[in-house]
Scaffold this motif. Structure first.
Motif, PDB file in Angstrom:
ATOM      1  N   LYS B 175       0.730  -1.220   0.039  1.00 32.21           N
ATOM      2  CA  LYS B 175       0.034  -0.018   0.052  1.00 32.21           C
ATOM      3  C   LYS B 175       0.764   1.318   0.067  1.00 32.21           C
ATOM      4  O   LYS B 175       0.337   2.204  -0.147  1.00 32.21           O
ATOM      5  CB  LYS B 175      -0.778  -0.295   1.423  1.00 32.21           C
ATOM      6  CG  LYS B 175      -1.926  -1.200   1.310  1.00 32.21           C
ATOM      7  CD  LYS B 175      -3.145  -0.857   2.439  1.00 32.21           C
ATOM      8  CE  LYS B 175      -4.189  -1.813   2.287  1.00 32.21           C
ATOM      9  NZ  LYS B 175      -4.869  -1.715   3.815  1.00 32.21           N
ATOM     10  N   LEU B 176       2.208   1.008   0.139  1.00 27.00           N
ATOM     11  CA  LEU B 176       2.980   2.239   0.289  1.00 27.00           C
ATOM     12  C   LEU B 176       3.931   2.379  -0.971  1.00 27.00           C
ATOM     13  O   LEU B 176       3.988   1.231  -1.485  1.00 27.00           O
ATOM     14  CB  LEU B 176       3.938   2.307   1.313  1.00 27.00           C
ATOM     15  CG  LEU B 176       3.225   2.104   2.996  1.00 27.00           C
ATOM     16  CD1 LEU B 176       4.299   1.802   3.886  1.00 27.00           C
ATOM     17  CD2 LEU B 176       2.636   3.281   3.086  1.00 27.00           C
ATOM     18  N   ASN B 177       4.216   3.574  -1.396  1.00 24.32           N
ATOM     19  CA  ASN B 177       4.905   3.572  -2.810  1.00 24.32           C
ATOM     20  C   ASN B 177       6.421   3.440  -2.625  1.00 24.32           C
ATOM     21  O   ASN B 177       6.931   3.231  -1.430  1.00 24.32           O
ATOM     22  CB  ASN B 177       4.707   4.986  -3.586  1.00 24.32           C
ATOM     23  CG  ASN B 177       4.884   6.193  -2.464  1.00 24.32           C
ATOM     24  OD1 ASN B 177       6.012   6.104  -1.810  1.00 24.32           O
ATOM     25  ND2 ASN B 177       4.594   7.306  -2.932  1.00 24.32           N
ATOM     26  N   SER B 180       8.866   4.556   0.293  1.00 25.06           N
ATOM     27  CA  SER B 180       8.941   3.948   1.604  1.00 25.06           C
ATOM     28  C   SER B 180       9.180   2.557   1.688  1.00 25.06           C
ATOM     29  O   SER B 180       8.836   1.820   2.657  1.00 25.06           O
ATOM     30  CB  SER B 180       7.509   4.192   2.399  1.00 25.06           C
ATOM     31  OG  SER B 180       7.213   5.733   2.309  1.00 25.06           O
TER      32      SER B 180
END
Lengths: 181, 194
Positions: B175-177, B180
């Motif tokens: 869910k994080l790009n 990160s």
């Protein structure tokens, strides 16, 4: 419409409390399930929980007022056609709905305040933390919050089915009375 | 046959005796909180977010005459993750990330220790997180050692490394790009000689 309840009919306060609590309960259930699956970059990722927490605090206050109001202005007596098992089961359901909603709202507060942070209600005011036992409190309160949320929705659905049964099958005034009629 | 066995056993005992006489065993100063396992990860690609693990134990052995025989072992209580934000920490403990109910421990066990001069160390070891083990390299350095004011003897190291949580099965990283995706670890380890 009268403000207080009388032996025949509900008053305005009881009607407003009932329907706003019902609306808030279903709205918070949907919002809660939806918001925990949002992607981190979603514009609702922060707004969703703030809305959920703020409305949750008002739901708690409404519940407390409803319970107090019930003692100040008792609800109308059961309709004469209601059977004994119907009166018994509805009484149990009403008590359980109030208890479940109280525990759910309090457990929600205990998640947010588990590490001493205050719970901000739309930036208007904050509830200070009271019990802050840290990570284990946040996790336990979170589990309770989710499981009982499902339980209250199931019970509320049974409660609503009962009202529809009275309206359509028994053709009595049970549901209409809840609208103040 | 019996004689050979006795000789063998005596020989082994000798070797261990020699080793233990030289290698110094240290236990991390957890009680005094003079050991730290911190992490940082980029937030949105705009800034660094810091956190730490509050509960862990560890030990190391170090022999000045034979530094490459040094060993390091650390066991981290994943439940103790602390990024100073109750809801984020709760999320990190959930099954999307550290899944602390299923994997309460993360460990590091050294496999090699090479001093490269100037107190610098290349420390390699098996890092286990969420049940997945990978060999990682920690760039470490010797900070200092000596008597402490309370009758003990201490030695301290500092090291940094990085890893990608997604490679250890932390599904929530999806869910994080990419900004990160990598987590940087910073270890400050002070041990008390036993």
């Amino acid at each position: 419409m009268r403000i207080k309840n009388n032996p025949e009919k509900f008053g305005l306060i009881a009607v407003v409390l009932h329907w706003s609590i019902a609306l808030a309960t279903f709205f918070l259930f949907g919002l809660g399930l939806w918001m925990i699956d949002l992607a981190y970059y979603d514009t609702w990722y922060q707004k969703g929980p703030r809305l959920h927490e703020g409305i949750g605090v008002f739901l708690f206050f409404f519940l407390v007022i409803r319970i107090l109001w019930r003692h100040f202005s008792p609800p109308p007596t059961a309709l004469k056609n209601h059977k004994k098992w119907e009166k018994m089961s509805s009484k149990v359901a009403h008590i359980m709905l109030n208890i479940l909603l109280l525990v759910i709202t309090i457990s929600g507060y205990l998640i947010v305040t588990a590490e001493s942070d205050a719970l901000s209600v739309f930036g208007w005011f904050s509830l200070p933390a009271t019990l802050s036992k840290g990570a284990s409190q946040a996790d336990l309160a979170g589990d309770v919050h989710l499981v009982l949320a499902w339980a209250v929705i199931v019970l509320a659905a049974v409660h609503a089915l009962g009202a529809i049964k009275h309206h359509l099958i028994d053709k009595d005034r049970t549901l209409k009375r809840m609208l103040g009629q | 046959m019996k004689k050979i066995l006795i000789l063998l056993v005596a020989g082994l005992m000798n070797i261990t005796a020699i080793n233990s006489a030289q290698a110094e065993d240290y236990i991390l100063d957890i009680e005094g909180a003079h050991a730290f396992i911190n992490f940082k990860v980029k937030h949105l690609g705009y800034s660094w977010l810091y956190g730490r693990f509050n509960t862990f134990t560890g030990k190391f052995s170090y022999d000045e005459l034979n530094p490459s025989a040094a060993t390091v072992e650390i066991e981290i209580d994943t439940n103790s993750i602390d990024s100073n934000h109750v809801k984020r920490d709760k999320h990190l403990r959930d099954d999307e990330f550290l899944d602390v109910k299923e994997f309460p421990k993360s460990t590091f066990v050294s496999t090699s220790f090479n001093e490269t001069g100037d107190g610098k160390i290349i420390l390699k070891g098996d890092f286990t997180l969420n049940g997945v083990t990978k060999n990682i390299t920690i760039n470490a350095e010797h900070i200092g050692h000596g008597d402490d004011p309370w009758g003990g003897y201490r030695r301290g190291f500092y090291g940094t490394t990085s890893f990608k949580p997604a490679e250890y099965g932390l599904g929530g990283m999806d869910k994080l790009n990419a900004d990160s995706a990598e987590v940087f670890l910073e270890l400050s380890l002070e041990g008390i000689r036993q």
